[in-house]
Structure formats: structure tokens, C-alpha cells
Design a protein around this motif. Structure first.
Motif, PDB file in Angstrom:
ATOM      1  N   SER A 101       0.828  -1.207   0.000  1.00  0.00           N
ATOM      2  CA  SER A 101       0.000   0.000   0.000  1.00  0.00           C
ATOM      3  C   SER A 101       0.865   1.261   0.000  1.00  0.00           C
ATOM      4  O   SER A 101       0.359   2.366   0.086  1.00  0.00           O
ATOM      5  N   GLU A 102       2.181   1.038  -0.121  1.00  0.00           N
ATOM      6  CA  GLU A 102       3.076   2.199  -0.034  1.00  0.00           C
ATOM      7  C   GLU A 102       3.518   2.686  -1.422  1.00  0.00           C
ATOM      8  O   GLU A 102       3.833   1.889  -2.299  1.00  0.00           O
ATOM      9  N   LYS A 103       3.506   3.992  -1.604  1.00  0.00           N
ATOM     10  CA  LYS A 103       3.944   4.565  -2.875  1.00  0.00           C
ATOM     11  C   LYS A 103       5.477   4.536  -2.896  1.00  0.00           C
ATOM     12  O   LYS A 103       6.121   4.906  -1.925  1.00  0.00           O
ATOM     13  N   LEU A 104       6.059   4.052  -3.986  1.00  0.00           N
ATOM     14  CA  LEU A 104       7.514   3.948  -4.050  1.00  0.00           C
ATOM     15  C   LEU A 104       8.169   5.314  -4.266  1.00  0.00           C
ATOM     16  O   LEU A 104       7.628   6.155  -4.973  1.00  0.00           O
ATOM     17  N   GLU A 105       9.330   5.484  -3.661  1.00  0.00           N
ATOM     18  CA  GLU A 105      10.049   6.748  -3.848  1.00  0.00           C
ATOM     19  C   GLU A 105      10.589   6.863  -5.273  1.00  0.00           C
ATOM     20  O   GLU A 105      10.598   7.929  -5.861  1.00  0.00           O
TER      21      GLU A 105
END
Lengths: 477, 477
Positions: A101-105
Motif C-alpha cells: 500500500s506504499e507509494k515507491l520513492e
């Protein structure tokens, strides 16, 4: 209903493209999926690939190549390190932007090819001349976000191998580039029965980032070209971009030279389009998943099934990939089925054959039937498999020779390209302008400058300048 | 500098985790990359996997399984069709949102496992009872967006095989689930020298969407458990979710039953942690990329190199994976190098051996050295490879037996788990509550309910209820 009616396919000379799609589907090689441009390699299609893999992998290892596996995801910053390379591939990348659920850097692409990942790895592990050469290969799938797709020929995801090697000198790297092209040519000609034209790509048609791209060009039944295996020499461009250096024997820090070479499942499309006919697939014996199918005739008669099973067992024991079909379908249904699947040899045995202590062997390529004494089964099957291979190769070569033409103007090239098609041979002055003019005025692209050059002088069909380079043009898949 | 000093690794009993990482790195099995949690399988590590693949693949095909390849990308809507499944996997998915420069209408995940893609395909190709069973397998990589990572044991991308089968009846599907567990057990025990505990997972530990999950649990040197291969029976849950039906022999539309089973490169971590020692890797002979390394001693003396090469050639001809190291490193350096790499047998030959017409063979597992008459080379090496296998298996089994304990309270379990560790055996009432209490109070999870149940009555260590089910608890990788 009659099997042949059910499985009716478009005749090859009526609509080659439709014939091709029909064969892919009816021979159960491949299937479409819910994702546009992505395909399923079905058991029969995948088994052909496994046989090609085995032949390739054995040859790679004989030349000292080792297999590895590198990550499927490439950070955008890594892809961007080599300028030509990223320009060539970025437009076709599929991008990961979320992990869980995390947006990648930083977004990651699914590998379209792995030069950048190999170079990144090498920049960490190469220190001394003792570490060279590195001869790596990877069997995997790659993604290219193409706009259009066709089974085997153009997928958004396809299976391939990509070899990547690193060398102390340019000479050694070029030698390796050429050596791997020879391995591909060996498999094409001696395993797949596909004659190849070996050559160099023009600068315009080179792999993104390569100094030289070697290619194999095959002619299909419809006279179009299929590029079937390429091998690239990168010079030290990638190595410089990735800061790979090593300490040589004189204790200097120097930059090594790189190659890569790839061969993919599009070759299965090539097999189909080189050898297939109006009854379906015709498989080269050395990669056919089933080389000989045993079919009992009047299978209800006493002893027939046992006799057929005995033939299958003998063939298996002799190392021939074989099966018996004892299903309750009629012999006619079975004949059509294994013709569609391109099985090189059909072995029939019925009560009459048993009386005469013989079987019947039918060749898929020519349809020719032979009565074979049972005592000579294995020996005959082996000879026939070789004969089928040789005759398939000869037929494909004949097709290429009959459809290779010398042309001296773009208009002449256009007339042939728009007519029956073929490989168009001419001289070329080497300018991009004239190459583009051939595309513009004749609708053809450069296929390759053959490695075997005639050395004679002639004129460029576009600008008329005197020049010596032989080149082939054509319409390609 | 002395090789052993350069390559010094943390002793196993000082810091097992560090020892493990040291071995992975110094034996050049694997490397880190610029993407967190993703690894490079280096040639030596990948070669072990190739040997495991060959052993597995052969056994799969003997049971009628066919290989296929399905797309690496799964549309989100497809993943969502089976409720339990998506809950289990969605949090770990990597998502593609861009193809080239275009934003996708529906995001696609990189496969974490392929049940949904197989079911989607089957819903299109299965029509009649004649189409069943379907016995498919795929060799590929999968992505799981894990928070932490360790070489081989937990990767964001790892290599595995996933088998997927579809059957007319639940009985047949269960039989297949068990059959594939047996194949895994066979490879573990008879190829990798790793004793297995076969069992069923509790509902809590089952695969997302499965009715039953069978597992193999192996004990590592440090007494922790490694789950090493699982096989799942899905009932008809997936088939219903995907609308797969077929016409049975009585012309009714019915729903088939599904299984899946997977085995991954984490088993290489298991090999390392089961067999390794303070000198590095100890490889089971049947998957060792090099089974015997020939080392010339006093290689500068006349005839030594030729004698060593002759031994290597004889071993190769006898089908033994062997190499000679004729580099200019010292014999001592080489001994350390191949010990680190876990090569099962080292064959030494020098001028004195040549005089006596013998060589020296040293076992990696025990260090034992034998003088072997040259005439008996192949025979002795083959016998020794089997002996090494047997003795490695026996040692691993002994470790498990010495560290399996009956416990009757969570506190007793806790004392062992926090002390030397081990497999903890008890009865279990079957309730999730008591299972969670064991985690809470003893820090252990259920490993499996062994397939071989004692049938005796006892009490649940948590609630004290009378019950018969045997269960194993432990701390797992």
C-alpha cells in the motif's frame, strides 16, 4: 462431425496471417489472456520451447557460459545510466509505482532487457583481470509495452534468454559476440531446420546502446523476414556508464568490454511460418515434443493395442519421444489431430500389419508412407527423423533462394515487395539517408549486411554512388 | 595473505545469523542489489537451483505433469475474485500503474502466486470431463513486497515452481495434493539429505484460499523450523469463484476441484542451515554443482598436471560433476576455497601419490582422508558420494531427534524455545484461541499436525481439554 471439418483452418495461400493464427490456436500452442498483448504458453507450445532451451543451454555451457538470475525490477535511475539504451527502451517499459500500500520513492520498471542490471552487479564484483571474462546467461521473461501483438511474434511479455559477457579486450568481446551468433545459427539450421542469413545490422537498426549488432535473418513461407536471434557488441560504453573498471596485469585501472545476445520464443512463430502447411503445424523432428505417434488401427481387434504399445515402448527405449493414442477417437480423427500438431512421424499398426510383421510409417512433411518390418523399427524411425529434418531444411532453403532478388532501384524493390515479396539484395553506400529512402520509396527496411561480402563494386540503388557493401532489404515481422 | 584469514567467517555457534550471511556471501551464492529485498542468484547459487529443478521436473513429469507459462501480470479484478486469496496477497503486491507513457485503466500486480491466472485460463478451456484432469506446472519468479529480507529465506522476488491442477473429484484432487507432497519429500530426503516432517497446517497457517495445506517442516542446525514445500487442496472454492464448470459423463454441468503446490529457492537456505559448518557450505552430493574437485599437489613437478587432468577426465566420463583447479594458487588456498564452497569430495594427487599409483580423497563432511588406488577411482568416488549423502542425512536426523521435546504447558514450551530451541510436540484441542495463546505465552507458532498421528489421547497444553491431535510447535524462519 469429422475432425478435419471441425479443425478446418484458412488455407495458407488465401490468408497467411489468418492461417498462422488458426494454427497457433488449433494446435493448442498458445492462448490469449485477459491482459491485452499477454499470452499463455500452453503445454504443447511450452514443450517446444523446453526442447529449444535444452539445445541452446547445452551449447552455451560448452562455451563456458554460466547461468544466473537477476532481479525482474530495474530502478529508473539505473535504466537511465546509458543514454542510447534508455531512449530505446523507456517508451516500452511497464512501471511499478506501488509496493503493497506504499507509494515507491523511485519507480521501478519490469525488465525489458537486463544490460543495466548486469552492469550494476559487475561494477561491484569486478576488481582484477583475474575476474574476467564473465560469461553469464539468464533464462527469463521480459516485458515490452507494445501497441500491437501477435502470438509468439510480438508479446508484451515473452520468454527468452539473454546472455551478458564482460571481457578484458575489445577483440575478445567481438569474438564472443560472433561465437554466440554461430551458436544461434547452429541451433536454427541443425535443430530447427531454418536456414539463416548471418549479417550485421545498420546503425539505424542496431540494439539501443550497441556498437555492433549481429543478426540472423530467416525467410518465412510468405517471403517476409524474421529476425531470429541477435548478438551485440557494446564496446566499453556500458562499462564506462556504470563505472566498471579492473586492475590489469600491469596494475593499471582499465575499462572492460561487454556483449549481450538474445534468443526468444518468437522463433516458435518462425518455425510455424517456415514449415507449416494447410494441414497445420509441421515440426522439425529435433524439437518436436512428440517425434513419433503410434496409432492402432482397428484397435478393437485382438492384440492390436498390445502391439501398438510395444512399438511405443521400443521407440521410447530407443530415446525417441513417442506416444501411443489409444483413445476411442477414430483413426481418421487421430490422423488429422497429429497432422495439425505437426508430429513428424505417424506409426500405424493394425491386424493386417501384424500378420505381415510390419507397421506403416507416414511422414508429416511429405505424406509419404512406408511399410517397415517390425525388426527395423527403431533404425528406420531414426533415419526418417533425420530425413525429415534434411528435407524440411532443403525446402526452406529453396524458398529463400527462389525468392532472393538483386535490385538496382527503389522502384524495382517496391514492385517485388508489393508483389510476391522476398529478400532484396543490392549494394549500399552506407548513408542513413539512402536507407530511409528505401523505406520511403520501396516500403522495405534493411535486414542485414551479410557477413559473407562479395567484395565486388557496384552502385547504391538510391544515390547511385559507387560502393562495395552488400545489403539485404525486405519486409520483416 | 592466507586464504582462510581472508575468508574468515563468524563461527556457527557464536552468531548463527551472521554465520549464515557470511556463508551466502563468501561461497558466492547470492548478492545484494540496488533494489531493497531483491537478490542476484550468482552462478554457484543458481547452479544448485538448476540441479534441484532437474530432479523436481523429472519427478513431476513422471506423474504426468506438463509445464506451461502464464503471464507475470495479474489484473486487480482477477486477483479479487477469490475473497480469502486477495486478503492474503493484496498487501504484498507490487503494482504496475503505467505502461510506456500511458496510465493504465486497471492496475496490474506482478504475480505473487498464480492461482487466479490459472483459473481464468481454465474457465475458458475446460468444457467436458474429457478435458480433466489438467496437471500443470510453471517455473518462474514471484514477487512479495515483504518488509524484511534475508538471502534465500525472504526475498521480494524469488524463484520457485508452482503446480496447479484441476480434477473431476475432490478425492482425486486430495490424492494429487498428497502425491506432490511426497515428491517434495522424496527430493528433500533423497537428494538434499534433509529429513522432513510431513503434516497439515492449522486453519490459521493455511495458504490464503485453501481448504487444506500440507507442509514439510525441516529442522535447521539452530533448531528452528524451515517450511520447505507446501501443497494445497482448494476444494471447489476457486473453481466456483471463477465459474469453471464442465459437462460430466451424465451430461450435467458440475464444478471441478483444484490443487496447487510450490517449492522455492528458500530450500537453498535450508541446505546451508542444515548442513553447513564453520568452514562454510557443505553441499549434498546430489545437487552439488561440483561433486569432486581435483587438486594437483606440487603442480610444477613433471607429470602432475597431466595426472590430475586425467583423473578429472575419468570422473567426468563416469558422469561425476568434477573440475580440476590448476590455477597458480597454493594447494592450501584451494583446499580452503572448495571447503567454503562445500564441494563434497576433494581429490589430491602429487608426485608421491603418482609413484604409488594412488590419489587421496578427502570428504568435506567429516574431513576423513582415504588413499585410493587409481584403478578404483570412479567406483570409490561414487561410493563416497553416497556415503556422504547418507551421513549428512543421518546427522540432520540426529539433530532433529535430539531436539524434539514433548511439552505439556506453554511455560515449558517457552523455556525450551527461549533456550536451545527445538520442535515442541503436544496434543491440541483444535481451537484458534489455544493456538494464539501458544504464540502469546510461549513465542511459538504451530508448525504442523503430523500426517502420522499417534492416535493416543492427551490434553491440550493451553485449555487442558482432552484431545487426540498431535501437533508440533516451534520458531520458524
Amino acid at each position: 462431425m469429422d475432425k478435419r471439418q471441425v479443425d478446418a483452418i484458412t488455407p495458407r495461400d488465401v490468408d497467411f496471417a489468418q492461417w498462422y493464427t488458426d494454427v497457433c490456436k488449433k494446435a493448442k500452442l498458445i492462448d490469449y489472456t485477459s491482459v491485452k498483448g499477454m499470452f499463455i504458453y500452453r503445454p504443447y507450445g511450452y514443450a517446444i520451447w523446453e526442447n529449444i532451451q535444452r539445445e541452446m543451454d547445452k551449447r552455451f555451457k560448452e562455451t563456458g557460459v554460466e547461468n544466473v538470475y537477476l532481479p525482474v525490477l530495474i530502478p529508473e535511475s539505473l535504466l537511465q545510466k546509458e543514454k542510447d539504451h534508455v531512449e530505446g527502451f523507456a517508451p516500452e517499459c511497464a512501471w511499478i509505482t506501488m509496493g503493497g500500500s506504499e507509494k515507491l520513492e523511485e519507480r521501478l520498471c519490469v525488465r525489458p532487457t537486463s544490460e543495466t542490471v548486469f552492469c550494476d552487479h559487475w561494477s561491484k564484483i569486478v576488481h582484477s583481470w583475474r575476474d574476467l571474462p564473465l560469461l553469464y546467461n539468464q533464462w527469463c521473461s521480459v516485458l515490452r509495452w507494445e501497441k500491437t501483438s501477435r502470438p509468439f511474434l510480438r508479446h508484451r511479455e515473452f520468454l527468452w534468454q539473454e546472455g551478458h559477457t564482460l571481457h578484458a579486450t575489445a577483440e575478445e568481446a567481438i569474438q564472443r559476440t560472433e561465437q554466440m551468433l554461430e551458436v544461434y545459427a547452429d541451433v536454427c539450421e541443425n535443430v530447427l531446420a531454418m536456414p539463416v542469413l548471418k549479417g550485421l545490422k545498420t546503425d539505424k537498426e542496431k540494439f539501443a546502446g550497441a556498437e555492433r549488432t549481429y543478426t540472423l535473418e530467416c525467410m518465412m513461407y510468405d517471403h517476409k523476414a524474421l529476425q531470429n536471434g541477435t548478438s551485440h557488441f557494446f564496446g566499453d560504453g556500458f562499462a564506462r556508464a556504470f563505472g566498471i573498471t579492473y586492475t590489469d596485469k600491469d596494475n593499471r585501472q582499465v575499462t572492460p568490454f561487454e556483449t549481450s545476445w538474445g534468443y526468444s520464443t518468437r522463433t516458435i512463430g518462425g518455425i510455424i511460418m517456415t514449415h507449416g502447411d494447410d494441414n497445420g503445424l509441421v515440426l522439425p523432428p529435433r524439437v518436436a515434443p512428440i517425434q513419433a505417434v503410434v496409432i492402432p488401427v482397428a484397435a478393437h481387434k485382438p492384440g492390436v493395442l498390445d502391439a501398438a504399445a510395444a512399438l511405443r515402448d521400443r521407440l521410447k527405449a530407443a530415446g525417441i519421444r513417442s506416444k501411443m493414442d489409444d483413445s476411442d477417437n477414430s483413426p481418421g480423427w487421430k490422423f488429422a489431430e497429429y497432422e495439425m500438431k505437426g508430429v513428424p512421424l505417424r506409426v500405424e499398426i493394425g491386424p493386417k500389419d501384424m500378420e505381415k510383421n510390419q507397421c506403416v510409417i507416414a511422414r508429416r512433411d511429405t505424406g509419404e508412407k512406408t511399410f517397415v518390418p517390425l525388426g527395423e523399427l527403431e533404425e528406420t524411425v531414426k533415419k526418417l527423423l533425420d530425413a525429415v529434418h534434411d528435407s524440411m531444411y532443403a525446402m526452406a532453403l529453396q524458398n529463400r533462394e527462389d525468392n532472393t532478388f538483386d535490385i538496382s532501384t527503389p522502384e524495382e524493390a517496391k514492385a517485388i515487395a508489393e508483389g510476391k515479396g522476398g529478400f532484396l539484395r543490392s549494394k549500399w553506400c552506407g548513408s542513413l539517408e539512402c536507407e530511409l529512402a528505401m523505406k520511403e520509396r520501396a516500403g522495405v527496411t534493411s535486414r542485414c549486411m551479410p557477413l559473407e561480402q562479395s567484395g565486388t563494386e557496384g552502385v547504391c540503388p538510391v544515390c547511385g554512388k559507387k560502393c562495395v557493401t552488400d545489403i539485404y532489404w525486405g519486409v520483416a515481422y
